[in-house]
Design a protein around this motif. Sequence first.
Motif, short mmCIF file in Angstrom:
data_model
loop_
_atom_site.label_atom_id
_atom_site.label_comp_id
_atom_site.label_asym_id
_atom_site.label_seq_id
_atom_site.Cartn_x
_atom_site.Cartn_y
_atom_site.Cartn_z
N ASN A 21 66.76 -31.27 69.29
CA ASN A 21 65.92 -30.10 69.04
C ASN A 21 64.73 -30.04 70.00
N TYR A 22 64.17 -31.20 70.32
CA TYR A 22 63.04 -31.29 71.23
C TYR A 22 63.44 -31.10 72.70
N GLY A 23 64.72 -31.24 73.01
CA GLY A 23 65.16 -31.18 74.39
C GLY A 23 65.12 -32.52 75.10
N LEU A 24 64.94 -33.58 74.33
CA LEU A 24 64.89 -34.91 74.91
C LEU A 24 66.29 -35.39 75.32
N VAL A 25 67.29 -34.97 74.55
CA VAL A 25 68.68 -35.27 74.90
C VAL A 25 69.45 -33.96 75.01
N ASN A 26 70.54 -34.00 75.77
CA ASN A 26 71.35 -32.80 75.98
C ASN A 26 72.42 -32.61 74.91
N TYR A 27 72.94 -33.72 74.40
CA TYR A 27 74.01 -33.66 73.41
C TYR A 27 73.84 -34.81 72.42
N VAL A 28 74.38 -34.60 71.20
CA VAL A 28 74.51 -35.66 70.21
C VAL A 28 75.96 -35.70 69.77
N THR A 29 76.49 -36.91 69.73
CA THR A 29 77.89 -37.07 69.32
C THR A 29 78.02 -38.36 68.53
N THR A 30 79.23 -38.68 68.10
CA THR A 30 79.44 -39.94 67.40
C THR A 30 79.37 -41.09 68.39
N GLN A 31 79.17 -42.28 67.87
CA GLN A 31 79.11 -43.44 68.76
C GLN A 31 80.44 -43.63 69.49
N GLU A 32 81.54 -43.40 68.81
CA GLU A 32 82.86 -43.57 69.42
C GLU A 32 83.09 -42.57 70.56
N ALA A 33 82.52 -41.39 70.42
CA ALA A 33 82.75 -40.33 71.41
C ALA A 33 81.69 -40.32 72.51
N LEU A 34 80.69 -41.21 72.43
CA LEU A 34 79.56 -41.16 73.36
C LEU A 34 79.99 -41.35 74.81
N LEU A 35 80.63 -42.46 75.11
CA LEU A 35 81.03 -42.71 76.50
C LEU A 35 82.09 -41.72 76.98
N PRO A 36 83.10 -41.37 76.15
CA PRO A 36 84.04 -40.34 76.60
C PRO A 36 83.38 -39.01 76.93
N LEU A 37 82.36 -38.61 76.16
CA LEU A 37 81.65 -37.37 76.47
C LEU A 37 80.91 -37.49 77.80
N CYS A 38 80.23 -38.63 78.00
CA CYS A 38 79.53 -38.84 79.27
C CYS A 38 80.49 -38.84 80.44
#
Length: 260
Positions: A176-193
């Motif tokens: 919400n603050y714009g500090l991160v671009n996306y939030v996902t599950t821990q399992e999906a974190l590296l695949p999303l990156c």
Amino acid sequence: MDYNNIIYQEEEGVVIITINRSNKLNALNKLTIEELRSAIEYANLDKNVKVVIITGSGEKAFVAGADISEFANFSTAQGAELAAKGQAMLFDYIENLTTPVIAAINGFALGGGLELAMACHFRVASDNAKMGLPEVSLGVIPGYGGTQRLPQLIGKGRAMELIMTAGMIDANQALNYGLVNYVTTQEALLPLCEKIAAKIMRNSSVAIGAAIKAINANYKDGIDGFKIEIEAFGKSFGTADFKEGTTAFLEKRKADFSGE
């Protein structure tokens, strides 16, 4: 390459650097900072590497802060030197790198850990992540660029509150603050990156590097970002990637960029 505190993996143009001190919640000590610099510099010199992803080992922490035991007894001069060397060696180096660096925040990113993430070009967080700059609770302030980059990313008022309260925000608030671009599950974190990295890699690496420099110029005192943009735009016309990109567009085919 052999490292004590990090793991370096390269596959198809993407390097994943994992800070591997899970028993210390991946806290940054002097050796880890040195190894991160060495690994990122090595990746940046490899023309086959187009994107770097930095993450932490385990399921609890990205980097839970600096290793306080290393500097608890420092003098004022030693403290200033610690900040100056750390900023130059790693944090400023990452920010100004022409190879894109993504922070994959897989847990606590506190103090130096959040400062490391903020030095990266953008951030993706797992839904269990917590972020903050709690240094004032130790009688010190952020020293690796936190007082400068946090206001740039979330605004002065929010940064003031977060730093002065030594509080933490969760991943959704960070989004919400714009500090991160996306939030996902821990399992999906590296695949999303990695998915984002694949999109980046389709484009001209030389143009991306120029864009990074132009964007960063806006945040540097005494630098005219518009002028930097104009100069970089003009220089683009002399690159092989510009010729390939425009030719491919006119020929209605996919560009094959050389990065030159």
